[in-house]
Design a protein around this motif. Structure first.
Motif, PDB file in Angstrom:
ATOM      1  N   SER A 278       0.837  -1.199   0.000  1.00  0.00           N
ATOM      2  CA  SER A 278       0.000   0.000   0.000  1.00  0.00           C
ATOM      3  C   SER A 278       0.873   1.250   0.000  1.00  0.00           C
ATOM      4  N   SER A 279       0.339   2.331  -0.552  1.00  0.00           N
ATOM      5  CA  SER A 279       1.052   3.603  -0.457  1.00  0.00           C
ATOM      6  C   SER A 279       0.877   4.252   0.908  1.00  0.00           C
ATOM      7  N   SER A 281       1.931   4.895   4.370  1.00  0.00           N
ATOM      8  CA  SER A 281       3.346   4.823   4.729  1.00  0.00           C
ATOM      9  C   SER A 281       3.683   3.721   5.725  1.00  0.00           C
ATOM     10  N   ARG A 284       4.757  -0.425   4.527  1.00  0.00           N
ATOM     11  CA  ARG A 284       6.106  -0.917   4.234  1.00  0.00           C
ATOM     12  C   ARG A 284       6.846  -1.264   5.536  1.00  0.00           C
ATOM     13  N   ASP A 297       3.277  -3.714  -6.286  1.00  0.00           N
ATOM     14  CA  ASP A 297       3.472  -2.352  -5.793  1.00  0.00           C
ATOM     15  C   ASP A 297       2.897  -1.414  -6.842  1.00  0.00           C
ATOM     16  N   GLY A 299       0.958   1.438  -5.961  1.00  0.00           N
ATOM     17  CA  GLY A 299       0.569   2.721  -5.389  1.00  0.00           C
ATOM     18  C   GLY A 299      -0.869   2.769  -4.913  1.00  0.00           C
ATOM     19  N   ARG A 301      -4.111   2.360  -2.273  1.00  0.00           N
ATOM     20  CA  ARG A 301      -4.381   2.523  -0.838  1.00  0.00           C
ATOM     21  C   ARG A 301      -5.882   2.577  -0.570  1.00  0.00           C
TER      22      ARG A 301
END
Length: 338
Positions: A278-279, A281, A284, A297, A299, A301
């Protein structure tokens, strides 16, 4: 209906976990070695088929019956201004799922999966966890049990998703409680501005101080700082392990929801694949803590199970190659020397 009688009862269930079928995985690897391609040239596609076989206990594995479970819940902490949207949006989105108008409806169709949405007491948000535990023991166990029972034991693969305004705050708080670092897991969620992010971080820090006595128990963390949909995801993931069903997680909230299982048992998430990064934060950071490598990946969310549903398409591609490709012997193709 399953009903865990106590946190100790649930804890015992979290520790009593079956292993996968290593011989089924080995059979996949042996076939991969003789398919008409250079060794390991399909990379993670080969690993995914072995993972499916290990947890389905058969070779070849199959993806005939895929279930996407989306759990929805509301959070009292939204009163602190931690979300860009009001809590009534949760029920509105559940209605959107029911009418087929959400992203996950389209992605489930493309993935050839059945979508089921489980709404958990949306009219009764969890408590504001800066003031009291989000759920008392009975509320938490009820939510876990709802998720545990939602799983269809005949599923070949389960995808876990969520919907809940305010739940990235809960996910960040749970992650921080389990892995430390205060509010480092907090992000912009549904689109809060920098002032909103500061409020969110302050709220998480308050909650961690308020519930310091619960931080040494992963299940206590989940009850004190989580939400009903997070608890249900934990229950569904546990049920999948007990039934040996491979499981694909969506983004940050789903990953935080199952993180207590990993803190209780180091191999508790061996049957789990992180569908995407997910974008948001904190995702990760959390994946690194758990040792999970995301498949995609893009981007994304959105939540709803959307990223994990896209990952299903890659799993289907992996399985199609494994089952459909010819071997060197089939075509009498010359393999590389010894």
């Amino acid at each position: 209906m399953t009903r865990f009688a106590s946190l100790d009862d649930l804890r015992t269930a979290c520790l009593d976990l079956p292993d996968g079928d290593s011989e089924a995985a080995a059979e996949v690897s042996r076939r991969e070695a003789v398919l008409t391609k250079p060794p390991r040239s399909l990379g993670r596609l080969e690993e995914m088929v072995a993972w499916l076989a290990r947890w389905q206990g058969r070779n070849p594995p199959r993806l005939n019956n895929i279930e996407i479970l989306v759990f929805a819940g509301n959070h009292g902490v939204t009163a602190k201004g931690v979300s860009a949207y009001p809590p009534e949006v949760t029920a509105q989105m559940v209605n959107n799922f029911a009418s087929g108008g959400a992203a996950i409806n389209q992605l489930a169709h493309v993935a050839g999966a059945e979508l089921r949405v489980v709404a958990l007491s949306l009219e009764t948000p969890t408590a504001d966890f800066t003031e009291s535990p989000a759920m008392d023991e009975d509320e938490f166990l009820d939510a876990v049990s709802s998720g545990y029972d939602a799983l269809s034991p005949e599923a070949d693969l389960v995808v876990l998703g969520e919907m809940g305004i305010g739940n990235t705050t809960a996910a960040a708080a749970v992650s921080a409680a389990l892995f430390g670092g205060g509010s480092r897991f907090a992000g912009h969620g549904t689109g809060i501005d920098d002032a909103g992010l500061k409020r969110k971080r302050d709220v998480i820090d308050q909650a961690l101080t308020r519930h310091a006595d619960a931080l040494n128990d992963p299940l206590g963390v989940a009850a004190s700082l989580g939400g009903r949909e997070l608890a249900a995801i934990l229950g569904a993931c546990l049920a999948a392990r007990h039934a040996c069903i491979p499981t694909v997680l969506d983004g940050f909230v789903c990953t935080a929801a199952v993180a207590p299982l990993a803190k209780l048992h180091t191999g508790a998430l061996d049957h789990v694949l992180a569908g995407h990064l997910s974008s948001e934060s904190g995702h990760r950071l959390l994946l690194l803590e758990l040792g999970l490598r995301p498949l995609l990946d893009l981007g994304m969310r959105l939540g709803e199970g959307s990223g994990a549903a896209v990952a299903v398409l890659v799993l289907r591609a992996a399985l199609a190659c494994h089952t459909g490709m010819a071997t060197f012997a089939d075509l009498q193709v010359t393999d590389k020397p010894g």
